[in-house]
Scaffold this motif. Sequence first.
Motif, PDB file in Angstrom:
ATOM      1  N   UNK A   1       0.831  -1.204   0.000  1.00  0.00           N
ATOM      2  CA  UNK A   1       0.000   0.000   0.000  1.00  0.00           C
ATOM      3  C   UNK A   1       0.854   1.236   0.000  1.00  0.00           C
ATOM      4  N   UNK A   2       0.387   2.258   0.706  1.00  0.00           N
ATOM      5  CA  UNK A   2       1.095   3.546   0.736  1.00  0.00           C
ATOM      6  C   UNK A   2       1.544   3.866   2.151  1.00  0.00           C
ATOM      7  N   UNK A   3       2.797   4.270   2.286  1.00  0.00           N
ATOM      8  CA  UNK A   3       3.349   4.717   3.558  1.00  0.00           C
ATOM      9  C   UNK A   3       3.964   6.080   3.309  1.00  0.00           C
ATOM     10  N   UNK A   4       3.494   7.087   4.026  1.00  0.00           N
ATOM     11  CA  UNK A   4       3.965   8.460   3.855  1.00  0.00           C
ATOM     12  C   UNK A   4       3.867   8.918   2.398  1.00  0.00           C
ATOM     13  N   UNK A   5       2.802   8.500   1.721  1.00  0.00           N
ATOM     14  CA  UNK A   5       2.573   8.917   0.342  1.00  0.00           C
ATOM     15  C   UNK A   5       3.349   8.143  -0.707  1.00  0.00           C
ATOM     16  N   UNK A   6       4.177   7.187  -0.281  1.00  0.00           N
ATOM     17  CA  UNK A   6       4.970   6.391  -1.221  1.00  0.00           C
ATOM     18  C   UNK A   6       4.409   4.981  -1.315  1.00  0.00           C
ATOM     19  N   UNK A   7       4.293   4.468  -2.532  1.00  0.00           N
ATOM     20  CA  UNK A   7       3.783   3.109  -2.730  1.00  0.00           C
ATOM     21  C   UNK A   7       4.818   2.093  -2.251  1.00  0.00           C
ATOM     22  N   UNK A   8       4.367   1.136  -1.455  1.00  0.00           N
ATOM     23  CA  UNK A   8       5.243   0.094  -0.914  1.00  0.00           C
ATOM     24  C   UNK A   8       4.852  -1.243  -1.526  1.00  0.00           C
ATOM     25  N   UNK A   9       5.789  -1.859  -2.230  1.00  0.00           N
ATOM     26  CA  UNK A   9       5.614  -3.209  -2.765  1.00  0.00           C
ATOM     27  C   UNK A   9       6.232  -4.175  -1.761  1.00  0.00           C
ATOM     28  N   UNK A  10       5.566  -5.265  -1.483  1.00  0.00           N
ATOM     29  CA  UNK A  10       6.096  -6.232  -0.534  1.00  0.00           C
ATOM     30  C   UNK A  10       7.147  -7.098  -1.223  1.00  0.00           C
ATOM     31  N   UNK A  11       8.329  -7.180  -0.600  1.00  0.00           N
ATOM     32  CA  UNK A  11       9.458  -7.924  -1.169  1.00  0.00           C
ATOM     33  C   UNK A  11       9.652  -9.284  -0.526  1.00  0.00           C
ATOM     34  N   UNK A  12       8.947  -9.541   0.579  1.00  0.00           N
ATOM     35  CA  UNK A  12       9.060 -10.833   1.255  1.00  0.00           C
ATOM     36  C   UNK A  12       7.764 -11.603   1.061  1.00  0.00           C
ATOM     37  N   UNK A  13       7.850 -12.924   1.256  1.00  0.00           N
ATOM     38  CA  UNK A  13       6.661 -13.759   1.125  1.00  0.00           C
ATOM     39  C   UNK A  13       6.658 -14.780   2.262  1.00  0.00           C
ATOM     40  N   UNK A  14       5.518 -15.373   2.501  1.00  0.00           N
ATOM     41  CA  UNK A  14       5.386 -16.395   3.531  1.00  0.00           C
ATOM     42  C   UNK A  14       6.388 -17.513   3.256  1.00  0.00           C
ATOM     43  N   UNK A  15       7.098 -17.920   4.305  1.00  0.00           N
ATOM     44  CA  UNK A  15       8.098 -18.979   4.193  1.00  0.00           C
ATOM     45  C   UNK A  15       9.523 -18.475   4.086  1.00  0.00           C
ATOM     46  N   UNK A  16       9.709 -17.183   3.736  1.00  0.00           N
ATOM     47  CA  UNK A  16      11.060 -16.629   3.659  1.00  0.00           C
ATOM     48  C   UNK A  16      11.719 -16.647   5.032  1.00  0.00           C
ATOM     49  N   UNK A  17      13.024 -16.916   5.060  1.00  0.00           N
ATOM     50  CA  UNK A  17      13.834 -16.790   6.282  1.00  0.00           C
ATOM     51  C   UNK A  17      14.501 -15.429   6.195  1.00  0.00           C
ATOM     52  N   UNK A  18      14.401 -14.634   7.255  1.00  0.00           N
ATOM     53  CA  UNK A  18      14.887 -13.260   7.198  1.00  0.00           C
ATOM     54  C   UNK A  18      15.698 -12.884   8.437  1.00  0.00           C
ATOM     55  N   UNK A  19      16.493 -11.823   8.298  1.00  0.00           N
ATOM     56  CA  UNK A  19      17.163 -11.159   9.416  1.00  0.00           C
ATOM     57  C   UNK A  19      16.425  -9.853   9.640  1.00  0.00           C
ATOM     58  N   UNK A  20      16.171  -9.511  10.916  1.00  0.00           N
ATOM     59  CA  UNK A  20      15.470  -8.264  11.201  1.00  0.00           C
ATOM     60  C   UNK A  20      16.199  -7.467  12.264  1.00  0.00           C
ATOM     61  N   UNK A  21      15.908  -6.173  12.327  1.00  0.00           N
ATOM     62  CA  UNK A  21      16.553  -5.275  13.283  1.00  0.00           C
ATOM     63  C   UNK A  21      16.331  -5.753  14.714  1.00  0.00           C
ATOM     64  N   UNK A  22      17.340  -5.601  15.542  1.00  0.00           N
ATOM     65  CA  UNK A  22      17.331  -6.113  16.909  1.00  0.00           C
ATOM     66  C   UNK A  22      16.165  -5.589  17.750  1.00  0.00           C
ATOM     67  N   UNK A  23      15.849  -4.317  17.637  1.00  0.00           N
ATOM     68  CA  UNK A  23      14.805  -3.731  18.478  1.00  0.00           C
ATOM     69  C   UNK A  23      13.532  -3.440  17.699  1.00  0.00           C
TER      70      UNK A  23
END
Length: 93
Positions: free
Chosen positions: A46-68
């Motif tokens: 959708x849109x965040x702060x007026x910018x269109x956001x495309x989702x780059x991850x999908x269900x099942x992906x293994x990811x690293x995320x920010x600590x906090x």
Amino acid sequence: MIRPLGDRVVLRRREAEETTKSGIVLTGSSKEKPQEAEVIAVGPGGYVDGNKVEMEVKVGDKVLFSKYAGTEVKHEGEEVIVVRQNDILAIIE
């Protein structure tokens, strides 16, 4: 089932290692929560702060995320984390 909105993603943490590489067994209180997780649900983008956001991850992906990053939630007896997509640092292949 949790269905995230906007650019949010629901993650399930991967299990923390019980021993260090040198073979030292860690107690529950000394183990650090892992920053690796599996994607279990993805919002529509959708849109965040007026910018269109495309989702780059999908269900099942293994990811690293920010600590906090994100909000920890207990749902149906399982702890999950809801994060914004920009809190995900990388996809593990």
